[in-house]
Design a protein around this motif. Structure first.
Motif, PDB file in Angstrom:
ATOM      1  N   THR A 112      -7.677 -19.595   2.512  1.00 40.23           N
ATOM      2  CA  THR A 112      -8.666 -20.145   3.441  1.00 40.23           C
ATOM      3  C   THR A 112      -9.664 -19.135   3.980  1.00 40.23           C
ATOM      4  OG1 THR A 112      -6.993 -21.755   4.146  1.00 40.23           O
ATOM      5  CG2 THR A 112      -8.915 -21.473   5.572  1.00 40.23           C
ATOM      6  N   ALA A 113      -9.236 -17.918   4.294  1.00 42.32           N
ATOM      7  CA  ALA A 113     -10.100 -16.952   4.979  1.00 42.32           C
ATOM      8  C   ALA A 113     -11.362 -16.676   4.173  1.00 42.32           C
ATOM      9  CB  ALA A 113      -9.344 -15.649   5.210  1.00 42.32           C
ATOM     10  N   ASP A 114     -12.464 -16.418   4.890  1.00 46.52           N
ATOM     11  CA  ASP A 114     -13.680 -16.017   4.190  1.00 46.52           C
ATOM     12  C   ASP A 114     -13.671 -14.498   4.012  1.00 46.52           C
ATOM     13  OD1 ASP A 114     -14.604 -14.810   6.577  1.00 46.52           O
ATOM     14  OD2 ASP A 114     -15.859 -16.527   7.111  1.00 46.52           O
ATOM     15  N   TRP A 115     -14.729 -13.978   3.380  1.00 44.25           N
ATOM     16  CA  TRP A 115     -14.756 -12.554   3.031  1.00 44.25           C
ATOM     17  C   TRP A 115     -14.693 -11.671   4.277  1.00 44.25           C
ATOM     18  CZ3 TRP A 115     -13.711  -9.628  -0.870  1.00 44.25           C
ATOM     19  CH2 TRP A 115     -14.150  -8.298  -0.892  1.00 44.25           C
ATOM     20  N   GLN A 116     -15.467 -11.978   5.291  1.00 45.85           N
ATOM     21  CA  GLN A 116     -15.491 -11.135   6.481  1.00 45.85           C
ATOM     22  C   GLN A 116     -14.134 -11.159   7.191  1.00 45.85           C
ATOM     23  OE1 GLN A 116     -18.144  -9.151   7.277  1.00 45.85           O
ATOM     24  NE2 GLN A 116     -16.700  -8.208   8.709  1.00 45.85           N
ATOM     25  N   GLN A 117     -13.511 -12.305   7.255  1.00 45.52           N
ATOM     26  CA  GLN A 117     -12.185 -12.391   7.868  1.00 45.52           C
ATOM     27  C   GLN A 117     -11.168 -11.572   7.090  1.00 45.52           C
ATOM     28  OE1 GLN A 117     -12.149 -16.671   7.655  1.00 45.52           O
ATOM     29  NE2 GLN A 117     -12.402 -16.918   9.878  1.00 45.52           N
ATOM     30  N   LEU A 118     -11.246 -11.624   5.778  1.00 43.24           N
ATOM     31  CA  LEU A 118     -10.325 -10.847   4.948  1.00 43.24           C
ATOM     32  C   LEU A 118     -10.531  -9.354   5.158  1.00 43.24           C
ATOM     33  CD1 LEU A 118      -8.258 -10.558   2.613  1.00 43.24           C
ATOM     34  CD2 LEU A 118     -10.191 -10.705   1.027  1.00 43.24           C
ATOM     35  N   VAL A 119     -11.777  -8.896   5.133  1.00 39.56           N
ATOM     36  CA  VAL A 119     -12.054  -7.467   5.281  1.00 39.56           C
ATOM     37  C   VAL A 119     -11.620  -6.973   6.653  1.00 39.56           C
ATOM     38  CG1 VAL A 119     -13.889  -5.738   5.387  1.00 39.56           C
ATOM     39  CG2 VAL A 119     -13.896  -7.442   3.565  1.00 39.56           C
ATOM     40  N   THR A 120     -11.864  -7.745   7.680  1.00 40.39           N
ATOM     41  CA  THR A 120     -11.439  -7.343   9.022  1.00 40.39           C
ATOM     42  C   THR A 120      -9.923  -7.234   9.101  1.00 40.39           C
ATOM     43  OG1 THR A 120     -13.373  -8.408  10.007  1.00 40.39           O
ATOM     44  CG2 THR A 120     -11.535  -7.922  11.472  1.00 40.39           C
ATOM     45  N   PHE A 121      -9.224  -8.199   8.515  1.00 37.72           N
ATOM     46  CA  PHE A 121      -7.763  -8.131   8.498  1.00 37.72           C
ATOM     47  C   PHE A 121      -7.285  -6.872   7.788  1.00 37.72           C
ATOM     48  CE2 PHE A 121      -3.651  -8.730   6.562  1.00 37.72           C
ATOM     49  CZ  PHE A 121      -2.884  -9.228   7.598  1.00 37.72           C
ATOM     50  N   LEU A 122      -7.839  -6.588   6.622  1.00 36.79           N
ATOM     51  CA  LEU A 122      -7.383  -5.434   5.845  1.00 36.79           C
ATOM     52  C   LEU A 122      -7.703  -4.122   6.545  1.00 36.79           C
ATOM     53  CD1 LEU A 122      -8.292  -6.522   2.204  1.00 36.79           C
ATOM     54  CD2 LEU A 122      -6.129  -6.773   3.430  1.00 36.79           C
ATOM     55  N   ALA A 123      -8.795  -4.097   7.298  1.00 33.33           N
ATOM     56  CA  ALA A 123      -9.125  -2.880   8.047  1.00 33.33           C
ATOM     57  C   ALA A 123      -8.047  -2.573   9.073  1.00 33.33           C
ATOM     58  CB  ALA A 123     -10.483  -3.039   8.732  1.00 33.33           C
ATOM     59  N   ILE A 124      -7.498  -3.608   9.686  1.00 33.56           N
ATOM     60  CA  ILE A 124      -6.451  -3.415  10.690  1.00 33.56           C
ATOM     61  C   ILE A 124      -5.097  -3.237  10.034  1.00 33.56           C
ATOM     62  CG2 ILE A 124      -5.228  -4.529  12.612  1.00 33.56           C
ATOM     63  CD1 ILE A 124      -7.891  -5.876  13.314  1.00 33.56           C
ATOM     64  N   GLU A 125      -4.823  -3.982   8.958  1.00 34.65           N
ATOM     65  CA  GLU A 125      -3.537  -3.882   8.268  1.00 34.65           C
ATOM     66  C   GLU A 125      -3.275  -2.458   7.805  1.00 34.65           C
ATOM     67  OE1 GLU A 125      -3.352  -4.886   4.223  1.00 34.65           O
ATOM     68  OE2 GLU A 125      -1.507  -6.045   4.393  1.00 34.65           O
ATOM     69  N   GLY A 126      -4.317  -1.780   7.331  1.00 30.76           N
ATOM     70  CA  GLY A 126      -4.150  -0.380   6.960  1.00 30.76           C
ATOM     71  C   GLY A 126      -3.650  -0.166   5.572  1.00 30.76           C
ATOM     72  N   GLY A 127      -3.350  -1.207   4.861  1.00 31.00           N
ATOM     73  CA  GLY A 127      -3.120  -1.173   3.450  1.00 31.00           C
ATOM     74  C   GLY A 127      -1.858  -0.599   2.866  1.00 31.00           C
ATOM     75  N   PRO A 128      -0.689  -1.200   3.022  1.00 31.33           N
ATOM     76  CA  PRO A 128      -0.247  -2.084   4.088  1.00 31.33           C
ATOM     77  C   PRO A 128      -0.044  -1.326   5.409  1.00 31.33           C
ATOM     78  CG  PRO A 128       1.085  -2.406   2.114  1.00 31.33           C
ATOM     79  CD  PRO A 128       0.291  -1.133   1.939  1.00 31.33           C
ATOM     80  N   ASP A 129       0.154  -0.008   5.355  1.00 31.77           N
ATOM     81  CA  ASP A 129       0.278   0.775   6.574  1.00 31.77           C
ATOM     82  C   ASP A 129      -0.309   2.145   6.317  1.00 31.77           C
ATOM     83  OD1 ASP A 129       2.902   0.899   8.998  1.00 31.77           O
ATOM     84  OD2 ASP A 129       1.528  -0.725   8.603  1.00 31.77           O
ATOM     85  N   LEU A 295       1.531  -8.909  15.743  1.00 35.28           N
ATOM     86  CA  LEU A 295       0.199  -8.548  15.275  1.00 35.28           C
ATOM     87  C   LEU A 295      -0.359  -9.613  14.337  1.00 35.28           C
ATOM     88  CD1 LEU A 295      -2.194  -6.644  14.938  1.00 35.28           C
ATOM     89  CD2 LEU A 295      -0.904  -5.443  13.149  1.00 35.28           C
ATOM     90  N   PHE A 296       0.451 -10.071  13.383  1.00 32.01           N
ATOM     91  CA  PHE A 296      -0.043 -11.056  12.426  1.00 32.01           C
ATOM     92  C   PHE A 296      -0.424 -12.364  13.111  1.00 32.01           C
ATOM     93  CE2 PHE A 296       2.716  -8.907   8.951  1.00 32.01           C
ATOM     94  CZ  PHE A 296       1.774  -7.907   8.824  1.00 32.01           C
ATOM     95  N   GLN A 297       0.359 -12.778  14.091  1.00 34.97           N
ATOM     96  CA  GLN A 297       0.030 -14.003  14.813  1.00 34.97           C
ATOM     97  C   GLN A 297      -1.269 -13.841  15.595  1.00 34.97           C
ATOM     98  OE1 GLN A 297       3.485 -15.168  17.128  1.00 34.97           O
ATOM     99  NE2 GLN A 297       4.812 -15.096  15.342  1.00 34.97           N
ATOM    100  N   ASP A 298      -1.442 -12.669  16.238  1.00 34.47           N
ATOM    101  CA  ASP A 298      -2.681 -12.419  16.970  1.00 34.47           C
ATOM    102  C   ASP A 298      -3.883 -12.398  16.029  1.00 34.47           C
ATOM    103  OD1 ASP A 298      -1.408 -12.286  19.385  1.00 34.47           O
ATOM    104  OD2 ASP A 298      -1.510 -10.096  19.573  1.00 34.47           O
ATOM    105  N   LEU A 299      -3.751 -11.721  14.889  1.00 32.91           N
ATOM    106  CA  LEU A 299      -4.871 -11.631  13.965  1.00 32.91           C
ATOM    107  C   LEU A 299      -5.223 -12.993  13.389  1.00 32.91           C
ATOM    108  CD1 LEU A 299      -4.167  -8.299  12.031  1.00 32.91           C
ATOM    109  CD2 LEU A 299      -5.781  -8.717  13.893  1.00 32.91           C
ATOM    110  N   HIS A 300      -4.213 -13.781  13.091  1.00 33.38           N
ATOM    111  CA  HIS A 300      -4.483 -15.125  12.564  1.00 33.38           C
ATOM    112  C   HIS A 300      -5.315 -15.918  13.566  1.00 33.38           C
ATOM    113  CE1 HIS A 300      -2.658 -18.733  10.166  1.00 33.38           C
ATOM    114  NE2 HIS A 300      -3.965 -18.755  10.196  1.00 33.38           N
ATOM    115  N   THR A 301      -4.909 -15.881  14.829  1.00 32.35           N
ATOM    116  CA  THR A 301      -5.638 -16.620  15.862  1.00 32.35           C
ATOM    117  C   THR A 301      -7.029 -16.049  16.077  1.00 32.35           C
ATOM    118  OG1 THR A 301      -3.579 -17.209  16.989  1.00 32.35           O
ATOM    119  CG2 THR A 301      -5.609 -17.308  18.279  1.00 32.35           C
ATOM    120  N   LEU A 302      -7.133 -14.729  16.234  1.00 31.09           N
ATOM    121  CA  LEU A 302      -8.410 -14.101  16.560  1.00 31.09           C
ATOM    122  C   LEU A 302      -9.414 -14.196  15.412  1.00 31.09           C
ATOM    123  CD1 LEU A 302      -7.048 -10.910  18.350  1.00 31.09           C
ATOM    124  CD2 LEU A 302      -8.243 -12.816  19.434  1.00 31.09           C
ATOM    125  N   LEU A 303      -8.918 -14.074  14.181  1.00 31.94           N
ATOM    126  CA  LEU A 303      -9.834 -14.149  13.046  1.00 31.94           C
ATOM    127  C   LEU A 303     -10.244 -15.587  12.754  1.00 31.94           C
ATOM    128  CD1 LEU A 303      -8.180 -11.519  10.680  1.00 31.94           C
ATOM    129  CD2 LEU A 303     -10.328 -11.278  11.937  1.00 31.94           C
TER     130      LEU A 303
END
Length: 311
Positions: A112-129, A295-303
């Protein structure tokens, strides 16, 4: 009111630490941000510290670190109350923790996520850490026997099995360049993200928490593979550039093996040798699962509501 973080930063810059230890933190975020600045003295690339690393063990800095860490450990324990012992040993216990974790945000990314939402998530995820290779290196200190071999093999995979182009941090650099990924400053993270970063620093700089560190990293390895496969699905759906794929493809392939080897080949033998470590390993895995889930729950809601846009 002046924050404890600001007082610490001023003390480090001026090399004047008088009375720093008597000041309390302003709020939860201030405590976590102060800890992250202290952990940077031990863990950040040394060329980013401008000489401040020499104050890593200054008695006043150590006193502030100790006080804040007692608060942090108390918070982590209060969020994952002690559970009764269950049959099966450390590996089965951590697998149960993994199955109960809340990571539905990855399904949302895949579908579902669009490109900007995905990139923002990955920036915080850190890939995966971010810094996982350093954490694996620190986790090995003092470990011997077959467990050391398993952890060393894991680290060798992180190092690209000797190929500089395949080192995981190199693959992540390619990912960052391909999609314009920039890690957010700590102050831009949600509080749940600060907890996850602080947990890494807590475990990496406290030898007494080595069992907790081994359990937390084992959980990360166990869960990373399926999550990376869902990121790849998001890349495919959204038409990501070719250099975005290798980092997550490598983790999607190797981490399921790493997770099994870490639990069965490292944690189980270590508990056989040190039975008292089992409770700490499970505690660390539960800490890690809790900070991840929050964190994942917060990011899901915020994004999803576009309240968070940092990339």
């Amino acid at each position: 009111m002046t924050t404890l973080q600001a007082r610490l930063q001023r003390a480090l810059a001026n090399q004047q630490f008088d009375n720093l230890e008597i000041h309390d933190f302003v709020d939860e975020r201030d405590a976590l941000l102060t800890l992250l600045d202290i952990y940077a003295l031990s863990l950040a690339p040394i060329d980013t510290l401008d000489g401040q690393e020499r104050f890593e063990h200054h008695p006043t800095v150590s006193a502030v670190k100790w006080r804040l860490e007692q608060w942090l450990i108390g918070r982590l324990d209060s969020r994952v109350p002690a559970q009764p012992d269950q049959p099966g040993g450390v590996a089965d216990a951590i697998r149960r923790i993994a199955r109960r974790s809340q990571d539905g945000v990855y399904d949302w990314l895949a579908t579902t996520a669009d490109w900007q939402q995905l990139v923002t998530f990955l920036a915080i995820e850190g890939g995966p850490d971010g810094g996982f290779d350093d954490l694996v290196a620190i986790a090995q200190v003092g470990v011997q026997g077959s467990a050391k071999v398993v952890l060393g093999a894991n680290y060798w995979d992180e190092m690209g099995r000797g190929d500089p182009e395949q080192v995981h941090t190199t693959l992540h650099d390619r990912l960052k360049e391909a999609i314009g990924l920039e890690a957010p400053a700590p102050q831009d993270l949600p509080t749940s993200g600060l907890y996850r970063s602080a947990l890494n620093g807590l475990l990496a700089t406290n030898r007494s928490l080595q069992p907790e560190m081994l359990g937390a990293l084992g959980l990360l390895e166990l869960q990373a593979g399926p999550r990376c496969r869902r990121v790849i699905a998001a890349f495919e759906r959204l038409g990501a550039p070719a250099d975005a794929f290798p980092f997550y493809a490598e983790h999607a392939t190797t981490d399921p093996r790493h997770g099994k080897e870490w639990l069965d080949g490292a944690l189980v033998p270590l508990v056989q040798e040190h039975p008292e470590w089992e409770r700490g390993m499970i505690r660390g895995a539960r800490w890690r699962a809790d900070v991840n889930s929050r964190l994942f729950q917060d990011l899901h809601t915020l994004l999803a509501t576009r309240e968070l846009q940092i990339a």
